[in-house]
Design an enzyme around this catalytic site. Structure first.
Site, PDB file in Angstrom:
ATOM      1  N   SER A  37       0.802  -1.229   0.000  1.00  0.00           N
ATOM      2  CA  SER A  37       0.000   0.000   0.000  1.00  0.00           C
ATOM      3  C   SER A  37       0.833   1.276   0.000  1.00  0.00           C
ATOM      4  CB  SER A  37      -0.936   0.016   1.215  1.00  0.00           C
ATOM      5  OG  SER A  37      -0.191  -0.076   2.418  1.00  0.00           O
ATOM      6  N   ASP A 327      -2.784   8.639   7.499  1.00  0.00           N
ATOM      7  CA  ASP A 327      -3.720   7.757   8.195  1.00  0.00           C
ATOM      8  C   ASP A 327      -2.944   6.920   9.218  1.00  0.00           C
ATOM      9  OD1 ASP A 327      -2.494   5.702   6.757  1.00  0.00           O
ATOM     10  OD2 ASP A 327      -4.202   5.338   5.433  1.00  0.00           O
ATOM     11  N   HIS A 330       0.140   5.282   6.927  1.00  0.00           N
ATOM     12  CA  HIS A 330       0.802   5.802   5.725  1.00  0.00           C
ATOM     13  C   HIS A 330       1.184   7.276   5.855  1.00  0.00           C
ATOM     14  CE1 HIS A 330      -1.854   2.434   4.474  1.00  0.00           C
ATOM     15  NE2 HIS A 330      -0.755   2.080   3.833  1.00  0.00           N
TER      16      HIS A 330
END
Length: 367
Positions: A37, A327, A330
């Site tokens: 991600s 978040d 990240h």
């Protein structure tokens, strides 16, 4: 001398043909991305999975102000590297727009939730595991050969820049996912790290077999210091000890493995990026980088905004540029830009054996 004997029109035509055949110095090289991600540009948008970032407030600072599948408020690391290459941002491989001339730019194969091991991220169900990412790379090359022919396709892939980011999920979403996880019962932590390093070597060797010749391999960042782990394990803002121990075992062994692979190949194909150090610089000295908060996520809820997902119902900070984390896991675009600046210009403590600026300069000179 021979040119002087040719009619001027013929000389002009020859020069035009030569210019068309040879890539210009400013022509952007192709770029390929593999991993999780931290580098996914939206492949998971096309999959039935919970590991998605295709809804607001993700993308709040992206040029379109729309969620794109990037786990960021704006640009992620591949986007910023593309800027330095003078190229447009990569399309996710699963995007229907990735066809024709767009193939020449490269492709992003990354998928949120994946790891080195196939059983990492099983709770996300339908994600593109690393073996499948490499299979898609093979498929991409078939499309490229059909477009420009085999010799040119081989050259484009050999001369491309490749980024691979794996490892974090093998701890967060596997070994430490639940107490007494299958892998933690199977392996003591040092043995687990040795196991995943040996598996990672196989992945990198396969990338080399598929034609990759300039590969940046990132280490794992300070996993114990992300808001999600602070929310679960921290009493006074200290980083989670077990994850920090895991990272401190993994990163040096990854560097050793990569150096051994380069020795076996006989060339510096793989370049290691010390992303732990790149991240820790601003976590330890936030004021030097203009950050006012390096523990609380910009978007989230609960302690450190580290519980659950970033959604339209979450708290969202007003100024993303002063937060290191977007978040629970990240970085913000601003933090990503700091990281990429070290990719480009960092010394050998950050990029070994050379930084990206040196790679680009050497390749342009044909060394």
């Amino acid at each position: 001398m021979a040119a002087a004997l040719m009619p001027p029109l013929v000389v002009s035509l020859l020069l035009c043909l030569l210019a068309a055949a040879a890539p210009t110095a400013s022509a952007a090289r192709a770029f390929f991305v593999f991993g999780d991600s931290l580098v996914d540009n939206g492949n998971n948008n096309y999959l039935l999975t919970t590991a998605r970032a295709d809804a607001p407030p993700y993308g709040i600072d992206f040029p379109t102000h729309r969620a794109t599948g990037r786990f960021s408020n704006g640009f992620n690391i591949p986007d910023i590297i593309s800027e330095h290459l003078g190229a447009e941002p990569l399309l996710p491989y699963l995007s229907p727009e990735l066809r024709g001339e767009k193939l020449l730019v490269g492709a992003n194969f990354a998928s949120a939730g994946v790891g080195i091991l196939n059983d990492t991220g099983i709770q996300f169900v339908n994600i593109i595991r690393i073996g499948d990412q490499l299979q898609y790379f093979r498929e991409y090359q078939r499309k490229l050969r059909a477009l420009i022919g085999e010799p040119q396709a081989t050259q484009l892939v050999n001369q491309a820049l490749v980024l691979i980011t794996l490892g974090g999920n093998d701890f967060v979403n596997n070994y430490y996912l639940v107490p007494m996880s299958v892998r933690s019962r199977q392996y003591a932590l040092p043995d687990y790290v040795r196991f995943i390093i040996s598996e990672y070597r196989k992945i990198l060797s396969r990338l080399y077999e598929l034609g990759a010749r300039r590969v940046i391999v990132t280490g794992t960042g300070p996993l114990g210091c992300v808001p999600a782990e602070l929310a679960l394990h921290s009493q006074n803002g200290e980083c989670a000890a077990e994850l920090t121990r895991a990272v401190n075992l993994f990163n040096p062994q990854m560097v050793d493995m990569v150096r051994g692979l380069n020795r076996a190949i006989g060339a510096d194909v793989f370049v290691t990026a010390n992303t732990y150090r790149m991240n820790f610089d601003y976590l330890a000295n936030p004021q030097d980088f203009g950050f006012t908060n390096v523990q609380v996520a910009c978007c989230g809820q609960g302690p450190y905004n580290g519980i659950g997902l970033c959604t339209a119902a979450s708290n969202v900070c007003a100024n993303r540029d002063v937060f290191a984390f977007w978040d629970a896991f990240h970085p913000t675009e601003r933090a990503n830009r700091i990281i990429v600046s070290q990719f480009m210009h960092g010394d050998t403590d950050y990029m070994h054996p050379m930084n990206l600026s040196t790679i680009l300069a050497m390749d342009q000179e044909g060394l």
